[in-house]
Design an enzyme around this catalytic site. Structure first.
Site, PDB file in Angstrom:
ATOM      1  N   CYS A 152     -40.386 -28.329   5.724  1.00 22.70           N
ATOM      2  CA  CYS A 152     -41.264 -27.156   5.865  1.00 22.70           C
ATOM      3  C   CYS A 152     -40.504 -25.957   5.305  1.00 22.70           C
ATOM      4  O   CYS A 152     -39.492 -26.123   4.624  1.00 22.70           O
ATOM      5  CB  CYS A 152     -41.706 -26.959   7.318  1.00 22.70           C
ATOM      6  SG  CYS A 152     -40.374 -26.626   8.478  1.00 22.70           S
TER       7      CYS A 152
ATOM      8  N   ASN B 196     -37.554 -24.846   8.471  1.00 24.09           N
ATOM      9  CA  ASN B 196     -36.906 -25.953   9.191  1.00 24.09           C
ATOM     10  C   ASN B 196     -36.516 -25.551  10.628  1.00 24.09           C
ATOM     11  O   ASN B 196     -35.487 -25.974  11.151  1.00 24.09           O
ATOM     12  CB  ASN B 196     -35.687 -26.485   8.405  1.00 24.09           C
ATOM     13  CG  ASN B 196     -35.129 -27.817   8.911  1.00 24.09           C
ATOM     14  OD1 ASN B 196     -33.930 -28.045   8.867  1.00 24.09           O
ATOM     15  ND2 ASN B 196     -35.979 -28.706   9.389  1.00 24.09           N
TER      16      ASN B 196
ATOM     17  N   ASP C  44     -48.319 -23.138   9.465  1.00 23.95           N
ATOM     18  CA  ASP C  44     -47.115 -22.544  10.028  1.00 23.95           C
ATOM     19  C   ASP C  44     -47.453 -21.810  11.337  1.00 23.95           C
ATOM     20  O   ASP C  44     -48.243 -20.879  11.330  1.00 23.95           O
ATOM     21  CB  ASP C  44     -46.572 -21.545   8.995  1.00 23.95           C
ATOM     22  CG  ASP C  44     -45.200 -21.054   9.340  1.00 23.95           C
ATOM     23  OD1 ASP C  44     -44.757 -21.299  10.483  1.00 23.95           O
ATOM     24  OD2 ASP C  44     -44.583 -20.419   8.477  1.00 23.95           O
TER      25      ASP C  44
ATOM     26  N   CYS D 159     -39.557 -24.946  12.851  1.00 22.60           N
ATOM     27  CA  CYS D 159     -40.773 -25.228  13.642  1.00 22.60           C
ATOM     28  C   CYS D 159     -41.334 -26.606  13.295  1.00 22.60           C
ATOM     29  O   CYS D 159     -41.107 -27.577  14.018  1.00 22.60           O
ATOM     30  CB  CYS D 159     -41.842 -24.146  13.424  1.00 22.60           C
ATOM     31  SG  CYS D 159     -41.331 -22.502  13.976  1.00 22.60           S
ATOM     32  N   ARG D 160     -42.086 -26.708  12.202  1.00 23.69           N
ATOM     33  CA  ARG D 160     -42.856 -27.920  11.932  1.00 23.69           C
ATOM     34  C   ARG D 160     -42.003 -29.139  11.616  1.00 23.69           C
ATOM     35  O   ARG D 160     -42.193 -30.206  12.214  1.00 23.69           O
ATOM     36  CB  ARG D 160     -43.853 -27.660  10.790  1.00 23.69           C
ATOM     37  CG  ARG D 160     -44.914 -26.645  11.142  1.00 23.69           C
ATOM     38  CD  ARG D 160     -45.637 -26.139   9.906  1.00 23.69           C
ATOM     39  NE  ARG D 160     -44.760 -25.323   9.068  1.00 23.69           N
ATOM     40  CZ  ARG D 160     -45.091 -24.849   7.876  1.00 23.69           C
ATOM     41  NH1 ARG D 160     -46.267 -25.150   7.363  1.00 23.69           N
ATOM     42  NH2 ARG D 160     -44.249 -24.092   7.207  1.00 23.69           N
ATOM     43  N   SER D 161     -41.082 -29.025  10.652  1.00 27.59           N
ATOM     44  CA  SER D 161     -40.382 -30.256  10.237  1.00 27.59           C
ATOM     45  C   SER D 161     -39.395 -30.783  11.283  1.00 27.59           C
ATOM     46  O   SER D 161     -39.302 -32.004  11.456  1.00 27.59           O
ATOM     47  CB  SER D 161     -39.739 -30.101   8.849  1.00 27.59           C
ATOM     48  OG  SER D 161     -38.771 -29.095   8.835  1.00 27.59           O
TER      49      SER D 161
HETATM   50  P1  4NP Z   1     -41.446 -23.584   9.725  1.00 25.24           P
HETATM   51  O1  4NP Z   1     -41.841 -22.109  10.219  1.00 25.24           O
HETATM   52  O2  4NP Z   1     -41.553 -23.557   8.209  1.00 25.24           O
HETATM   53  O3  4NP Z   1     -42.475 -24.453  10.350  1.00 25.24           O
HETATM   54  O4  4NP Z   1     -40.036 -23.815  10.202  1.00 25.24           O
HETATM   55  C1  4NP Z   1     -41.175 -20.960   9.725  1.00 25.24           C
HETATM   56  C2  4NP Z   1     -40.101 -20.451  10.385  1.00 25.24           C
HETATM   57  C3  4NP Z   1     -39.456 -19.329   9.911  1.00 25.24           C
HETATM   58  C4  4NP Z   1     -39.898 -18.713   8.762  1.00 25.24           C
HETATM   59  C5  4NP Z   1     -40.968 -19.226   8.090  1.00 25.24           C
HETATM   60  C6  4NP Z   1     -41.605 -20.349   8.564  1.00 25.24           C
HETATM   61  N1  4NP Z   1     -39.260 -17.548   8.298  1.00 25.24           N
HETATM   62  O5  4NP Z   1     -39.703 -17.003   7.264  1.00 25.24           O
HETATM   63  O6  4NP Z   1     -38.273 -17.098   8.882  1.00 25.24           O
END
Ligand code: 4NP
Length: 151
Positions: free
Chosen positions: A7, A10, A122, A12-14
């Site tokens: 994702c 890295n 997200d 939240c989702r993955s």
């Molecule tokens: P993820 O969510 O891609 O599911 O881990 C996010 C977490 C942090 C950010 C973006 C997406 N960020 O821009 O900090």
């Protein structure tokens, strides 16, 4: 089978997908290697977001992964590289060597019962309900992955 979930951050989702899949593999006696990584290195070394860990814990998953960016060797090492949304897929396809493009798949291809989603969105800037919904979506997709690749 070696699977990398990807994702953006890295956190939240993955890492959730990794935790869900590791638990399902353990329960079913599948000796698969499961990891996750992000397209940005902003959160490198961090545990998953506290809200994601809380939602995961409530549904039976303990997340201990530390965020890391995707690295070049991931493309040759893993059999399957699964992104969460269209942006993830575009970025992965840009970075991958041509010979590895066929390993890159979008998570929504594996949904079994989920309807109405073409991605796993997200949850980062959303409420707790979105985090719980992320668990629901990824549990369903992991079932689908196991269905497709175990025999
Ligand atoms: P993820 O969510 O891609 O599911 O881990 C996010 C977490 C942090 C950010 C973006 C997406 N960020 O821009 O900090």
């Amino acid at each position: 089978m070696k699977i990398l979930f990807v994702c953006l951050g890295n956190i939240c989702r993955s890492p959730l997908a990794e935790g869900v899949m590791k638990k399902m593999c353990a329960e079913r006696g599948l000796d698969w290697e499961i990891d996750s990584a992000g397209l940005i290195d902003y959160h490198q070394g961090e545990l998953p977001d506290e809200r994601m860990r809380r939602a995961a814990k409530d549904r039976g998953y303990t997340l201990t992964h530390r965020s890391r960016p995707v690295k070049e060797s991931d493309f040759s090492y893993f059999d399957l590289i699964i992104g969460m949304d269209d942006y993830n897929i575009r970025s992965l396809r840009q970075d991958a060597p041509k010979s590895c493009l066929q390993k890159i798949r979008i998570i929504s291809e594996f949904f079994v019962n989920v309807k109405g989603y073409s991605t796993v969105p997200d949850p980062y800037n959303r409420n707790m309900e979105a985090f719980y919904n992320t668990v629901t979506l990824l549990e369903d997709a992991c079932e689908g992955i196991i269905k497709e690749f175990s025999n």
